[in-house]
Design an enzyme around this catalytic site. Structure first.
Site: not given
Ligand code: AP5
Ligand code: MG
Ligand code: ZN
Length: 212
Positions: A13, A85, A124, A157, A168
């Protein structure tokens, strides 16, 4: 244009959002990035969010919804990454938008297999300053530990450890996955296969958004 990005942790994402923002010039709002910024700055919101994020749990709806609504109230174009979410968050967003006579254009759902998600998350690295994402194997920076874009320091992270990742993924399955059906019913869901290269995934997303 008002978009949301759905999909499990590690699906790409944040990676795809960076390209979408460059091409369409719309703000990228990642609730995860906002929480992490607050956490680093040790604000009351950051301290509250940390209790949940460290365990891989979702931050409570009331905290997250209030934060997002406050941000969106002065904006008319955005890409939401990681929000909504939960069904309660999606309903709150609908209510907020319809009160303003607005609506979402597209809900993009990026998906990939479980084993790939874990590999991506564990390798990552993120930029401390601009949140650009790298991967030790799939997308290494030109210089070890340094962001190509801004020269910032890269870090792993806290919630990217294998034991937290499982929680997660469980949270995603039980609380976020129902949103796929939610947006399918509203006829705005577009699925994207996130298991391919970053460029191939971007190409699909651009094709969908060009038609919006
Ligand atoms: P990346 O693009 O970073 O993946 P992502 O989908 O953004 O994954 P996240 O782990 O950031 O999602 P998340 O939903 O767990 O975390 P968030 O920060 O939102 O890619 C991942 C890796 O793969 C990278 O190293 C990248 O280089 C590689 N990659 C990507 N695409 C690739 C491809 N095509 N080929 C090869 N490699 C690739 O949330 C974190 C925490 O915040 C949550 O756990 C929760 O506690 C809180 N939180 C956030 N939003 C909310 C909400 N709305 N409600 C409640 N709690 C929330
Ligand atoms: Mg992300
Ligand atoms: Zn950077």
């Amino acid at each position: 244009m008002k978009l949301i990005l759905l999909g499990p942790p590690g699906a790409g994402k944040g990676t795809q959002a960076a390209d979408v923002v460059d091409r369409y010039n719309i703000p990228h709002i990642s609730t995860g990035d906002i929480f992490r910024k607050n956490l680093r700055e040790e604000t009351p919101l950051g301290k509250k969010a940390k209790e949940y994020m460290d365990k891989g749990e979702l931050v409570p709806d009331e905290v997250t919804i209030a934060m997002v609504e406050d941000l969106l109230k002065d904006m008319d174009s955005y890409m939401l990454d990681g929000f909504p979410r939960t069904v309660a968050q999606a309903e709150a967003l609908d209510k907020f938008l319809s009160a303003r006579n607005e609506k979402l254009d597209v809900a993009l759902c990026i998906n990939a297999d479980y084993s790939l998600l874990v590999k991506r998350i564990v390798g990552r690295r993120m930029c401390k300053d601009c949140s650009q994402t790298y991967h030790t194997e799939f997308h290494p920076p030109k210089k070890d530990g340094v962001c190509d874009k801004c020269g910032g320091q890269l870090y792993q992270r806290d919630d990217d450890k294998e034991e937290t990742v499982q929680k997660r993924l469980d949270e995603y399955e039980s609380k976020t996955k129902p949103l796929i059906e939610y947006y399918e019913k509203k006829n705005i869901l577009k699925n994207v296969d996130g298991s391919r290269s970053v460029e191939e995934v971007s190409k699909d997303i651009f094709k969908i958004l060009d038609e919006c």
